[in-house]
Design a protein around this motif. Sequence first.
Motif: not given
Length: 295
Positions: A22-28, A57-59
Motif C-alpha cells: 500500500x505504501x509503495x502504491x501511494x508513493x507511485x 494521482x496516477x495509476x
Amino acid sequence: MEQFAGGLPGGSIVLILLAVFVILCVLLGVRIVPQSEKHVVERFGRLRAVLGPGINLIVPFLDRVRHRVSVLERQLPTAEQDAITTDNVLVKVETSVFYRIIEPEKTVYRIRDVDAAIATTVAGIVRSEIGKMELDQVQSNRNDLTMKIREQVRAMVDDWGIEVTRAEILDVNLDEATRAAMLQQLNAERARRAQVTEAEGSKRSVELSADAQLYAAEQQAKARRITADAEAYATQAVAKAIAEHGIEAAQYQVALKQVEALTAVGQGTGKQTIIVPASALEAFGDAFKLLKGRG
C-alpha cells in the motif's frame, strides 16, 4: 505453527507485506509537481496525461512520469547571422530570443532539440525579412522589423507548444568598407544641411532688410502725404479768405510774410542796415494799416 516459533506469525507477515504494498502504491500513485514544472505521463509508451502543479494521482505500475518539463522562461544564446539587403549590402544581425513551453505534450513528441529549432527558425526569418529591405530601411525601421520577426517566429513555433515571449534585434553590424561609405555619405549630408541652413539665413536676412526699407519708404510717403495735406489745407484757407474778403485778404497775407521776413533779418547777429525802396515803405504802411485794422 511450530515453524514460526521464535518469529512472527504468518498472518503478521502478510499484513506487513500488504502495508508495504500500500505504501509503495501511494508513493507511485501520488505525484507532487512543482509550480515551475509540468510532468508528462505515459501508459504503456503512450501519452496518458500532463500533470500540472500540485498533488496529482496516477495509476501505480501502469502510469509512468516520462518527462519533467520546466515551464520557466528561457533565453537562447545570442546568435549572429548574415543577411543581404535588396541593395546588396551584407549585414550581420545579432538576435536574442526568449521563450517558454506552454504545452509540453507537443514539445516532447514533436521536436527533439528545441533551442536549435528555434534558432534556425529565427535565422531564416531574419534573412527573409532583411532581404526585402534596403540598408537604410533596416537601420531606420528596426522596431517594425523586430515586430515582424517576432510575429512570424510565434506562428512557426506554435505547433511545438512553445510561446515566444520576446524576440529582439540587438545590433546590425556592417563590414569596414560599408561603414566607411556610410560615414562619407553622412558627412556629405551634414555639409549639405549646413549649406542649406546658411542659405536660408541669408535669404531671411535679405527679406528682413527689404521689409525694413519698405517700412521706411512707407513712413516717408505718409510724412509727405501729411505735409501735402497741410499745404493744401493752407492754400484752400487762403483761397477761401480771398474769395470772401477780396484783395484785402491777399494783401494781408503778403503783409504778414513781409513783416516776418523783416523780423528775421533784424534778429540776425551784428549791426545790419536795411535799405528799403520808397514804394516798399508805402506797401509796408498799407500792410501795417491792414494789420492794425485786423488787430
